[in-house]
Design a protein around this motif. Structure first.
Motif, mmCIF file in Angstrom:
data_model
loop_
_atom_site.group_PDB
_atom_site.id
_atom_site.type_symbol
_atom_site.label_atom_id
_atom_site.label_comp_id
_atom_site.label_asym_id
_atom_site.label_seq_id
_atom_site.Cartn_x
_atom_site.Cartn_y
_atom_site.Cartn_z
ATOM 1 N N UNK A 1 29.433 29.452 3.437
ATOM 2 C CA UNK A 1 29.744 29.411 1.719
ATOM 3 C C UNK A 1 30.327 27.307 1.347
ATOM 4 N N UNK A 2 29.723 27.328 0.578
ATOM 5 C CA UNK A 2 30.047 25.614 -0.089
ATOM 6 C C UNK A 2 30.822 25.739 -1.006
ATOM 7 N N UNK A 3 32.289 25.126 -1.269
ATOM 8 C CA UNK A 3 32.524 24.881 -2.464
ATOM 9 C C UNK A 3 33.174 23.951 -2.792
ATOM 10 N N UNK A 4 33.452 23.986 -4.452
ATOM 11 C CA UNK A 4 33.816 22.666 -5.109
ATOM 12 C C UNK A 4 34.673 21.859 -4.218
ATOM 13 N N UNK A 5 34.681 20.459 -4.094
ATOM 14 C CA UNK A 5 35.215 19.553 -3.259
ATOM 15 C C UNK A 5 35.255 19.526 -2.146
ATOM 16 N N UNK A 6 34.419 19.997 -1.203
ATOM 17 C CA UNK A 6 33.544 20.641 0.459
ATOM 18 C C UNK A 6 33.080 19.333 0.218
ATOM 19 N N UNK A 7 33.382 18.826 1.536
ATOM 20 C CA UNK A 7 32.639 17.569 2.449
ATOM 21 C C UNK A 7 31.829 18.440 3.990
ATOM 22 N N UNK A 8 30.277 18.362 3.438
ATOM 23 C CA UNK A 8 29.989 19.139 4.773
ATOM 24 C C UNK A 8 29.033 17.777 5.555
ATOM 25 N N UNK A 9 29.904 17.800 6.861
ATOM 26 C CA UNK A 9 28.619 16.971 7.653
ATOM 27 C C UNK A 9 28.086 17.570 9.122
ATOM 28 N N UNK A 10 27.136 16.959 8.579
ATOM 29 C CA UNK A 10 25.881 17.116 9.095
ATOM 30 C C UNK A 10 26.046 16.158 10.648
ATOM 31 N N UNK A 11 26.310 16.180 12.033
ATOM 32 C CA UNK A 11 26.483 15.047 12.889
ATOM 33 C C UNK A 11 25.573 15.779 14.398
ATOM 34 N N UNK A 12 25.568 15.169 15.275
ATOM 35 C CA UNK A 12 25.279 15.321 16.417
ATOM 36 C C UNK A 12 24.064 16.210 16.514
ATOM 37 N N UNK A 13 24.110 17.310 17.468
ATOM 38 C CA UNK A 13 22.743 18.277 17.268
ATOM 39 C C UNK A 13 22.530 18.996 16.031
ATOM 40 N N UNK A 14 23.828 19.072 15.066
ATOM 41 C CA UNK A 14 23.464 19.939 13.929
ATOM 42 C C UNK A 14 22.969 18.731 12.592
ATOM 43 N N UNK A 15 22.332 17.567 13.184
ATOM 44 C CA UNK A 15 22.234 15.959 12.156
ATOM 45 C C UNK A 15 20.599 17.018 12.096
ATOM 46 N N UNK A 16 19.877 17.088 13.332
ATOM 47 C CA UNK A 16 18.127 17.874 12.660
ATOM 48 C C UNK A 16 17.979 18.760 12.237
ATOM 49 N N UNK A 17 19.287 20.026 12.107
ATOM 50 C CA UNK A 17 18.563 21.510 11.941
ATOM 51 C C UNK A 17 17.584 21.173 10.699
ATOM 52 N N UNK A 18 17.411 23.222 10.863
ATOM 53 C CA UNK A 18 17.334 23.226 9.372
ATOM 54 C C UNK A 18 18.199 23.363 8.648
#
Ligand code: SIN
Length: 331
Positions: free
Chosen positions: A236-253
């Motif tokens: 769940x992403x809510x207002x004001x959240x910051x999601x960071x896609x780094x390392x293995x997650x950077x290239x995931x679907x």
């Protein structure tokens, strides 16, 4: 179609996209809820305890940030509560009033070249609702080319300096001291919008993290593996959240199958002006002007227009570094 396990990503996407009762969303990870303790780890960072730029950029002090790793997806980090209410308002307003202006690019350009989309929506006596709902994306810095999926020097604009500073604060906090914000896609979602499964791989630099800021209504975010055979997790992403896609997650679907009504409008809760005593040493920002434009969102008579928009929409600002550390342009 992908291997013996088929397209599990698509199956999950369709499940969440369908208009099913909210009770069937019980697997959606809410990082703050004790129900998901086996799925997330709360982390603390010992490095940076303060940054002079926090207040002026609409951010809470670091000790109010709640940072979570999503266990099944190494490198996927969710930061909750980084923004003040005034800060959320400031960035919401930027995304609506400023970023879609020329010379930035929007999805509307193929139909009509509007110098100033927000202004055009409010020309005349009534708000042009049809035009208001038409905006789906705007691009900043290196413009994403949706056909070739390649960046080029000929298709590059200035990157907003305050947005670059915002990313720098978050990146530095997480230990990425060399991050440079060079390209952004701002996505605008309405209650029935979705974003299909994709990976972000157009950047030369695929080691740098990707920062994703959410404002307004909430979303179910799916993240899987490097192909679509892995069953994705829903977060769940809510207002004001910051999601960071780094390392293995950077290239995931990843994908957004569903927009949900926000439980509370956190951008309207306990809004306070800033009276900064610290003197941030900004190289690129005129501080007086910046503080004025931040405080404008406290009681500006036009704020309700932005509020009306996000009461029925979600905005996501997705920021990437394009170049390698040693490059200053694309070859
Ligand atoms: C994206 O992946 O481009 C956007 C994700 C989001 O809206 O959270």
């Amino acid at each position: 179609m992908s291997g013996i396990h088929g397209d599990l990503f698509m199956k999950t996407f369709k499940y969440y996209r369908a208009r099913v009762p909210l009770s069937t969303f019980s697997a959606v990870i809410e990082t703050d809820s004790s129900n998901f303790q086996d799925k997330v780890t709360r982390v603390t960072f010992d490095g940076k305890t303060h940054d002079d730029r926090l207040e002026i950029l609409g951010l809470n002090s670091f000790d109010n940030w709640r940072v979570f790793n999503i266990k099944e997806h190494p490198g996927l980090i969710l930061i909750r509560n980084p923004f003040t209410a005034l800060g959320q308002r400031y960035w919401i307003r930027k995304c609506l009033e400023e970023y879609p202006r020329k010379p930035n690019k929007t999805n509307i350009d193929i139909e009509v070249m509007l110098e100033d989309w927000w202004k055009a929506c409010f020309e005349g006596d009534k708000c042009n609702k049809k035009l208001l709902k038409k905006l789906r994306w705007t691009t900043l810095g290196y413009h994403h080319n949706w056909d070739t999926k390649e960046y080029s020097e000929d298709n590059r604009g200035a990157f907003p300096s305050d947005l670059a500073q915002l990313c720098d604060v978050v990146a530095t906090y997480l230990g990425y001291t060399d991050f440079r914000a060079e390209a952004a896609i701002v996505n605008y979602y309405h209650m029935n919008s979705t974003l299909s499964a994709h990976t972000d791989h157009s950047e030369v630099n695929l080691d740098a993290p990707l920062f994703s800021f959410s404002f307004g209504q909430s979303a179910i975010f799916l993240i899987g593996g490097k192909d679509k055979t892995t069953e994705p997790s829903a977060v769940l992403l809510q207002s004001g959240d910051i999601l960071v896609m780094s390392k293995e997650a950077r290239l995931c679907y990843h994908a957004v199958p569903k927009i949900l009504s926000a439980k509370t409008s956190t951008w309207n809760k306990d809004v306070q002006k800033i009276y900064t005593k610290t003197k941030p040493k900004f190289k690129y920002i005129n501080e007086i002007e910046h503080i004025e434009s931040m405080n404008r969102n406290y009681n500006d008579e036009n704020w309700f227009l932005f509020d009306d928009y996000v009461q029925e929409s979600r905005i996501n600002v997705n920021i990437r570094q394009v170049l390698n550390e040693t490059q200053s342009k694309l070859c």
